[in-house]
Design a protein around this motif. Structure first.
Motif, PDB file in Angstrom:
ATOM      1  N   THR A 152      13.356   6.638 -28.633  1.00  0.00           N
ATOM      2  CA  THR A 152      12.991   5.852 -27.177  1.00  0.00           C
ATOM      3  C   THR A 152      11.764   6.305 -25.814  1.00  0.00           C
TER       4      THR A 152
ATOM      5  N   GLU B 285       1.398  -4.705 -19.341  1.00  0.00           N
ATOM      6  CA  GLU B 285       3.176  -5.260 -19.810  1.00  0.00           C
ATOM      7  C   GLU B 285       3.391  -3.735 -20.485  1.00  0.00           C
TER       8      GLU B 285
ATOM      9  N   ALA C  86       4.693  -1.368 -17.421  1.00  0.00           N
ATOM     10  CA  ALA C  86       6.280  -1.951 -17.106  1.00  0.00           C
ATOM     11  C   ALA C  86       6.719  -1.801 -18.064  1.00  0.00           C
ATOM     12  N   ALA C  87       6.870  -1.611 -19.483  1.00  0.00           N
ATOM     13  CA  ALA C  87       8.041  -1.171 -20.793  1.00  0.00           C
ATOM     14  C   ALA C  87       8.126  -0.147 -20.984  1.00  0.00           C
TER      15      ALA C  87
ATOM     16  N   GLY D 110       8.274   2.009 -18.676  1.00  0.00           N
ATOM     17  CA  GLY D 110       9.018   2.820 -17.729  1.00  0.00           C
ATOM     18  C   GLY D 110      10.194   2.546 -17.809  1.00  0.00           C
ATOM     19  N   ASN D 111      10.915   0.757 -17.992  1.00  0.00           N
ATOM     20  CA  ASN D 111      12.062   0.858 -18.340  1.00  0.00           C
ATOM     21  C   ASN D 111      12.674   1.204 -19.351  1.00  0.00           C
ATOM     22  N   ARG D 112      12.193   2.217 -20.099  1.00  0.00           N
ATOM     23  CA  ARG D 112      12.579   2.635 -21.306  1.00  0.00           C
ATOM     24  C   ARG D 112      12.463   1.543 -22.926  1.00  0.00           C
ATOM     25  N   LYS D 113      11.783   0.709 -22.921  1.00  0.00           N
ATOM     26  CA  LYS D 113      11.580  -0.082 -23.738  1.00  0.00           C
ATOM     27  C   LYS D 113      11.263   0.135 -24.701  1.00  0.00           C
TER      28      LYS D 113
END
Length: 170
Positions: free
Chosen positions: A75, A150, A153-154, A156-159
């Motif tokens: 990740t 996008e 944002a992803a 930042g959310n650890r996606k």
């Protein structure tokens, strides 16, 4: 661009993949570096912009999970520097300044390739980033054709899962 999976040394192939090219800032609270084994490329990071190649699943959640499982990268701990991959490299055509696909080597030493259905031509500033750094950020864990916002944002959310890989220019 949808990629056509090439010959693989693994029994499994990833589903169809969209390659999205952008650039991201990688940084560390302290100076870090990227060193590719067997090459002279060394980059010191405090904050550095590098080309990113996001590989997103064309299909739904099942395809997304298959892409993540196929590459099995860690990740992304944004904005930090991800680990380097000695298993994968991004392939570029120097005459056309285009990304043409990925090449990888399995644990058994076999080669696999994932080729872009259509080469992705780079702008001059993006090409200079590739030439200067000698590496790119490869990532999975996204769907569709993500925009830079996008992706941010992803991240930042650890996606996303990501690695730094050597840029091979032929």
């Amino acid at each position: 661009m949808t990629a056509q999976p090439g010959h693989s040394r693994n029994t499994g192939q990833p589903p169809d993949i969209n390659f999205t090219v952008s650039h991201v800032g990688l940084g560390t609270p302290q100076l870090g570096n990227f060193r590719q084994e067997g090459t002279l490329s060394e980059i010191n990071f405090a904050m550095k912009r590098v080309v990113s190649i996001a590989m997103s699943a064309v299909g739904g959640p099942t395809d997304l999970q298959q892409v993540k499982d196929f590459f099995a990268w860690p990740t992304l701990q944004a904005p930090g520097v991800p680990p380097t991959s000695n298993d994968w490299a991004a392939m570029f055509n120097t005459k056309t300044k285009a990304f043409v696909g990925l090449a990888g080597v399995t644990d058994t030493g076999e080669t696999r390739a994932i080729v872009c259905a259509h080469a992705i031509r780079f702008t001059d500033p993006m090409w200079e980033m590739v030439q200067e750094s000698g590496c790119v950020l490869l990532c999975t864990g996204l769907s569709g054709d993500p925009t830079a916002a996008e992706f941010g944002a992803a991240a930042g959310n650890r996606k996303p899962q990501a690695v730094l890989a050597q840029a091979v220019c032929n």
